[in-house]
Design an enzyme around this catalytic site. Structure first.
Site, short mmCIF file in Angstrom:
data_model
loop_
_atom_site.label_atom_id
_atom_site.label_comp_id
_atom_site.label_asym_id
_atom_site.label_seq_id
_atom_site.Cartn_x
_atom_site.Cartn_y
_atom_site.Cartn_z
N HIS A 1 42.90 35.29 27.31
CA HIS A 1 41.98 34.16 27.10
C HIS A 1 40.53 34.61 27.19
CE1 HIS A 1 42.76 34.33 31.46
NE2 HIS A 1 41.54 33.88 31.62
N HIS B 1 36.73 33.12 28.06
CA HIS B 1 35.90 32.02 28.60
C HIS B 1 34.66 31.88 27.71
CE1 HIS B 1 37.71 31.76 32.74
NE2 HIS B 1 38.10 33.00 32.43
#
Ligand code: AMP
Length: 139
Positions: A102, A104
């Site tokens: 992932h 941010h």
């Protein structure tokens, strides 16, 4: 492995737990971080389960980064952010808590908005030696 039954982000992809979704296509999902560090803090993930940045295939990485870039643009245009930080924590030693790749996307409103990445400088480093150490293994 496309799906890890123990992975919270896989459960979000699958719709088993809720999220504040921002964007979705065949390969990528973006949603708001449930513990935002600033207003509009978003996460962009691969839909398939890759444990981290290093294990994500390049084509998927490109798609994830394209969505991250677009979300960053909208955070500035729509939320009034003055800048963004793009952050990828890779592996536990780097602070990665969820082992599903992932990115941010953290909108920044001021240097004093509460989020801080601290760069503490190493005192003595022989840059040519370090550069050679890394370069010697790059293709
Ligand atoms: P990292 O330290 O890079 O692994 O960050 C994981 C992020 O996932 C943290 O910022 C968490 O707040 C966020 N997070 C964990 N669970 C959820 C969830 N169910 N929905 C949205 N964000 C989450």
């Amino acid at each position: 492995m496309d799906y890890d039954v123990n992975c919270i982000f896989c459960k979000i992809v699958n719709g088993d737990i809720p999220s504040a979704k921002l964007f979705e296509d065949d390969d990528v999902l973006a949603f708001l971080d449930v513990n935002p560090v600033t207003y509009g803090h978003a996460l962009v993930i691969s839909k398939k389960h890759y444990p981290n940045f290093l294990s994500c295939p390049k084509d998927i990485m490109n798609k994830v980064m394209n969505v991250a870039q677009r979300i960053g643009q909208v955070q500035i245009e729509q939320l009034g952010a003055k800048g963004i930080n793009i952050l990828i924590n890779c592996k536990e030693a780097a602070g990665q808590e969820v082992s599903h790749f992932h990115v941010h996307v953290i909108p920044r409103y001021a240097a004093t908005d509460g989020f801080k990445l601290e760069f503490k400088k190493l005192k003595e480093v022989n840059l040519p030696v370090v550069a050679e150490e890394i370069k010697s293994k790059l293709n």
